[in-house]
Enzyme design. Structure first.
Site, PDB file in Angstrom:
ATOM      1  N   SER A  15       0.834  -1.207   0.000  1.00  0.00           N
ATOM      2  CA  SER A  15       0.000   0.000   0.000  1.00  0.00           C
ATOM      3  C   SER A  15       0.864   1.250   0.000  1.00  0.00           C
ATOM      4  O   SER A  15       2.034   1.214   0.408  1.00  0.00           O
ATOM      5  CB  SER A  15      -0.934  -0.004   1.207  1.00  0.00           C
ATOM      6  OG  SER A  15      -0.226  -0.313   2.386  1.00  0.00           O
ATOM      7  N   GLU A  17       0.962   5.447   1.003  1.00  0.00           N
ATOM      8  CA  GLU A  17       0.320   6.530   1.770  1.00  0.00           C
ATOM      9  C   GLU A  17       0.638   7.886   1.148  1.00  0.00           C
ATOM     10  O   GLU A  17       1.768   8.162   0.771  1.00  0.00           O
ATOM     11  CB  GLU A  17       0.826   6.490   3.219  1.00  0.00           C
ATOM     12  CG  GLU A  17       0.248   7.624   4.069  1.00  0.00           C
ATOM     13  CD  GLU A  17       0.592   7.505   5.538  1.00  0.00           C
ATOM     14  OE1 GLU A  17       0.437   6.396   6.103  1.00  0.00           O
ATOM     15  OE2 GLU A  17       1.015   8.509   6.124  1.00  0.00           O
ATOM     16  N   ASP A 109      -2.817  14.234  16.640  1.00  0.00           N
ATOM     17  CA  ASP A 109      -2.087  15.168  17.509  1.00  0.00           C
ATOM     18  C   ASP A 109      -2.624  16.563  17.268  1.00  0.00           C
ATOM     19  O   ASP A 109      -3.024  16.892  16.153  1.00  0.00           O
ATOM     20  CB  ASP A 109      -0.591  15.157  17.143  1.00  0.00           C
ATOM     21  CG  ASP A 109       0.037  13.816  17.448  1.00  0.00           C
ATOM     22  OD1 ASP A 109      -0.160  13.331  18.573  1.00  0.00           O
ATOM     23  OD2 ASP A 109       0.710  13.257  16.557  1.00  0.00           O
ATOM     24  N   PHE A 215      11.062  13.855  11.147  1.00  0.00           N
ATOM     25  CA  PHE A 215       9.887  12.966  11.283  1.00  0.00           C
ATOM     26  C   PHE A 215      10.168  11.901  12.358  1.00  0.00           C
ATOM     27  O   PHE A 215       9.299  11.576  13.164  1.00  0.00           O
ATOM     28  CB  PHE A 215       9.589  12.227   9.976  1.00  0.00           C
ATOM     29  CG  PHE A 215       9.027  13.078   8.882  1.00  0.00           C
ATOM     30  CD1 PHE A 215       8.610  14.382   9.111  1.00  0.00           C
ATOM     31  CD2 PHE A 215       8.898  12.564   7.593  1.00  0.00           C
ATOM     32  CE1 PHE A 215       8.077  15.159   8.081  1.00  0.00           C
ATOM     33  CE2 PHE A 215       8.376  13.333   6.560  1.00  0.00           C
ATOM     34  CZ  PHE A 215       7.971  14.628   6.802  1.00  0.00           C
ATOM     35  N   HIS A 265       3.477  -1.026   3.943  1.00  0.00           N
ATOM     36  CA  HIS A 265       2.787   0.253   3.727  1.00  0.00           C
ATOM     37  C   HIS A 265       3.883   1.287   3.501  1.00  0.00           C
ATOM     38  O   HIS A 265       4.657   1.584   4.406  1.00  0.00           O
ATOM     39  CB  HIS A 265       1.963   0.590   4.971  1.00  0.00           C
ATOM     40  CG  HIS A 265       1.137   1.825   4.839  1.00  0.00           C
ATOM     41  ND1 HIS A 265       0.029   1.896   4.023  1.00  0.00           N
ATOM     42  CD2 HIS A 265       1.244   3.058   5.428  1.00  0.00           C
ATOM     43  CE1 HIS A 265      -0.520   3.104   4.127  1.00  0.00           C
ATOM     44  NE2 HIS A 265       0.202   3.822   4.961  1.00  0.00           N
TER      45      HIS A 265
HETATM   46  C1  LIG Z   1       0.169   4.436  10.254  1.00  0.00           C
HETATM   47  C2  LIG Z   1      -0.019   5.776  10.943  1.00  0.00           C
HETATM   48  C3  LIG Z   1      -0.784   6.751  10.338  1.00  0.00           C
HETATM   49  C4  LIG Z   1      -0.997   7.990  10.968  1.00  0.00           C
HETATM   50  N1  LIG Z   1      -1.757   8.935  10.327  1.00  0.00           N
HETATM   51  C5  LIG Z   1      -2.004  10.112  10.920  1.00  0.00           C
HETATM   52  C6  LIG Z   1      -2.842  11.092  10.308  1.00  0.00           C
HETATM   53  O1  LIG Z   1      -3.356  10.878   9.203  1.00  0.00           O
HETATM   54  N2  LIG Z   1      -3.067  12.255  10.961  1.00  0.00           N
HETATM   55  C7  LIG Z   1      -2.509  12.515  12.196  1.00  0.00           C
HETATM   56  O2  LIG Z   1      -2.761  13.586  12.762  1.00  0.00           O
HETATM   57  N3  LIG Z   1      -1.718  11.601  12.815  1.00  0.00           N
HETATM   58  C8  LIG Z   1      -1.442  10.417  12.208  1.00  0.00           C
HETATM   59  N4  LIG Z   1      -0.652   9.489  12.842  1.00  0.00           N
HETATM   60  C9  LIG Z   1      -0.038   9.840  14.132  1.00  0.00           C
HETATM   61  C10 LIG Z   1      -0.969   9.571  15.346  1.00  0.00           C
HETATM   62  O3  LIG Z   1      -2.155  10.319  15.232  1.00  0.00           O
HETATM   63  C11 LIG Z   1      -0.200   9.956  16.597  1.00  0.00           C
HETATM   64  O4  LIG Z   1       0.843   9.043  16.854  1.00  0.00           O
HETATM   65  C12 LIG Z   1      -1.060  10.169  17.847  1.00  0.00           C
HETATM   66  O5  LIG Z   1      -0.261  10.808  18.855  1.00  0.00           O
HETATM   67  C13 LIG Z   1      -1.563   8.881  18.460  1.00  0.00           C
HETATM   68  O6  LIG Z   1      -2.531   8.342  17.698  1.00  0.00           O
HETATM   69  P1  LIG Z   1      -3.049   6.840  17.997  1.00  0.00           P
HETATM   70  O7  LIG Z   1      -4.156   6.624  17.065  1.00  0.00           O
HETATM   71  O8  LIG Z   1      -1.936   5.873  18.047  1.00  0.00           O
HETATM   72  O9  LIG Z   1      -3.620   7.100  19.490  1.00  0.00           O
HETATM   73  P2  LIG Z   1      -4.083   6.166  20.660  1.00  0.00           P
HETATM   74  O10 LIG Z   1      -3.988   4.742  20.295  1.00  0.00           O
HETATM   75  O11 LIG Z   1      -5.379   6.639  21.170  1.00  0.00           O
HETATM   76  O12 LIG Z   1      -3.031   6.484  21.804  1.00  0.00           O
HETATM   77  C14 LIG Z   1      -1.636   6.681  21.563  1.00  0.00           C
HETATM   78  C15 LIG Z   1      -0.824   6.278  22.779  1.00  0.00           C
HETATM   79  O13 LIG Z   1      -1.365   6.853  23.967  1.00  0.00           O
HETATM   80  C16 LIG Z   1      -1.212   5.934  25.039  1.00  0.00           C
HETATM   81  N5  LIG Z   1      -2.515   5.491  25.529  1.00  0.00           N
HETATM   82  C17 LIG Z   1      -3.692   5.587  24.879  1.00  0.00           C
HETATM   83  N6  LIG Z   1      -4.671   5.059  25.627  1.00  0.00           N
HETATM   84  C18 LIG Z   1      -4.108   4.650  26.777  1.00  0.00           C
HETATM   85  C19 LIG Z   1      -4.591   4.045  27.934  1.00  0.00           C
HETATM   86  N7  LIG Z   1      -5.881   3.747  28.092  1.00  0.00           N
HETATM   87  N8  LIG Z   1      -3.689   3.734  28.886  1.00  0.00           N
HETATM   88  C20 LIG Z   1      -2.392   4.024  28.753  1.00  0.00           C
HETATM   89  N9  LIG Z   1      -1.877   4.619  27.672  1.00  0.00           N
HETATM   90  C21 LIG Z   1      -2.716   4.919  26.709  1.00  0.00           C
HETATM   91  C22 LIG Z   1      -0.473   4.763  24.520  1.00  0.00           C
HETATM   92  O14 LIG Z   1       0.889   4.935  24.739  1.00  0.00           O
HETATM   93  C23 LIG Z   1      -0.825   4.803  23.049  1.00  0.00           C
HETATM   94  O15 LIG Z   1       0.071   4.088  22.224  1.00  0.00           O
HETATM   95  C24 LIG Z   1      -0.412   8.248  12.244  1.00  0.00           C
HETATM   96  C25 LIG Z   1       0.380   7.255  12.854  1.00  0.00           C
HETATM   97  C26 LIG Z   1       0.574   6.030  12.222  1.00  0.00           C
HETATM   98  C27 LIG Z   1       1.425   4.993  12.888  1.00  0.00           C
END
Ligand SMILES: Cc1cc2nc3c(=O)[nH]c(=O)nc-3n(C[C@H](O)[C@H](O)[C@H](O)COP(=O)(O)OP(=O)(O)OC[C@H]3O[C@@H](n4cnc5c(N)ncnc54)[C@H](O)[C@@H]3O)c2cc1C
Length: 287
Positions: A15, A17, A109, A215, A265
């Site tokens: 894939s 991105e 974020d 990054f 990816h």
């Molecule tokens: C493949 C990929 C694509 C991405 N695409 C984008 C994008 O399009 N736009 C963008 O803005 N960002 C993007 N990001 C970045 C991402 O949004 C950030 O890393 C953000 O800070 C965390 O998102 P998440 O979905 O992993 O969050 P979550 O899974 O909600 O949480 C992130 C971290 O917070 C901690 N955490 C969460 N819940 C708990 C809990 N209950 N207890 C303890 N710790 C907890 C953990 O350490 C967890 O890994 C991407 C990242 C990846 C890997």
């Protein structure tokens, strides 16, 4: 349109991105990039989503355009930060009405220029997975962080959280990384926590050493010192930097596939040259 979970059942995925372009010139370049990558028959493509207002619309526009191509399956990224439940429901519903069947559910974020933005109704990506499932029959992916999330209080709670999130998702896509061992250790630890969800490996071909170091610092990916030294030694030679980037991404991808990664990816940064070169090298290796 196809569900990514079904594609993963059929075999390894490839894939690409993209990010939503900001200008007309950027949009033209993305179109060219897609035209150049389409013949490689990617399993799916994805478009990132930003936390600010206009960047959100640009994602929807880019996703809509990709979705109009019969040969390309598209997965919009969606972040819940700063959104109400109603907004998220509406957006996901609109994607569903377009025939889109995949969503990458993320927390996101706050943008750099608005670090204090309102958090929104959902706190975590796992809650967004649930919301997307309530809206429609989507294949839902989540972000995976093999080296740990940079804001995690500690590795143990991060691993626990990531396992819980992956268990409710259909697939994971990792942050980019440079050591195959980091991916394998992560997958192993997830499996030991009962995760059976396929975890697609994120690979970034380096094209600009300074940009990648920025990054990497933001995402928590550690760049091996020997790689930094290799790039530094050719800092005045962008062609050589790109060649090193393709070599490193090819070697990593080859090992990942050999070690059982369910898919690759590729973070394209909206450029076709490096992803094409990596693809070509992998075909040569396979041959
Ligand atoms: C493949 C990929 C694509 C991405 N695409 C984008 C994008 O399009 N736009 C963008 O803005 N960002 C993007 N990001 C970045 C991402 O949004 C950030 O890393 C953000 O800070 C965390 O998102 P998440 O979905 O992993 O969050 P979550 O899974 O909600 O949480 C992130 C971290 O917070 C901690 N955490 C969460 N819940 C708990 C809990 N209950 N207890 C303890 N710790 C907890 C953990 O350490 C967890 O890994 C991407 C990242 C990846 C890997």
């Amino acid at each position: 349109m196809t569900k990514i979970a079904e594609l993963l059942d059929q075999g390894k995925t490839l894939s690409f991105e993209f990010f939503p372009p900001k200008t007309d010139k950027g949009r033209d370049r993305l179109r060219e990039t897609i035209t150049e990558l389409e013949p490689l028959e990617p399993s799916f493509t994805s478009v990132t989503y930003g936390a600010g207002g206009s960047t959100r619309e640009r994602t929807v526009d880019a996703v809509t355009e990709l979705n109009e191509s019969d040969s390309i399956t598209v997965m919009p990224h969606l972040t819940c930060i700063g959104h109400t439940r109603e907004e998220l429901t509406e957006l996901v519903g609109a994607y569903g009405r377009q025939g889109i069947q995949n969503v990458l559910a993320l927390r996101g974020d706050p943008p750099k220029d608005a670090p204090d933005m309102e958090p929104g109704d959902l706190e975590r990506a796992a809650e967004l997975v649930e919301l997307v499932r309530e809206v429609g029959d989507f294949s839902v992916g989540v972000a995976a962080h093999p080296e740990g999330h940079p804001l995690a209080p500690d590795m143990e709670s991060d691993r626990q959280h990531q396992a819980a999130k992956l268990k409710v998702a259909d697939f994971g896509v990792t942050q980019f990384f440079f050591r195959v061992e980091d991916y394998l250790r992560f997958v192993d630890e997830m499996e030991r926590r009962g995760v059976e969800t396929p975890i697609i490996a994120g690979v970034i071909p380096i094209t600009d050493a300074n940009q990648i170091q920025r990054f990497a610092a933001m995402s928590g990916a550690d760049m091996p010192s020997e790689l930094v030294e290799r790039l530094d030694a050719h800092a005045d030679d962008p062609d050589e930097v790109r060649r090193i980037g393709v070599d490193v991404a090819t070697e990593l991808s080859d090992r990942l596939l050999a070690e059982g990664a369910p898919g690759l990816h590729i973070y394209t940064l909206n450029r076709a040259e490096a992803p094409r070169a990596v693809h070509e090298n992998l075909e040569l290796v396979a041959a």
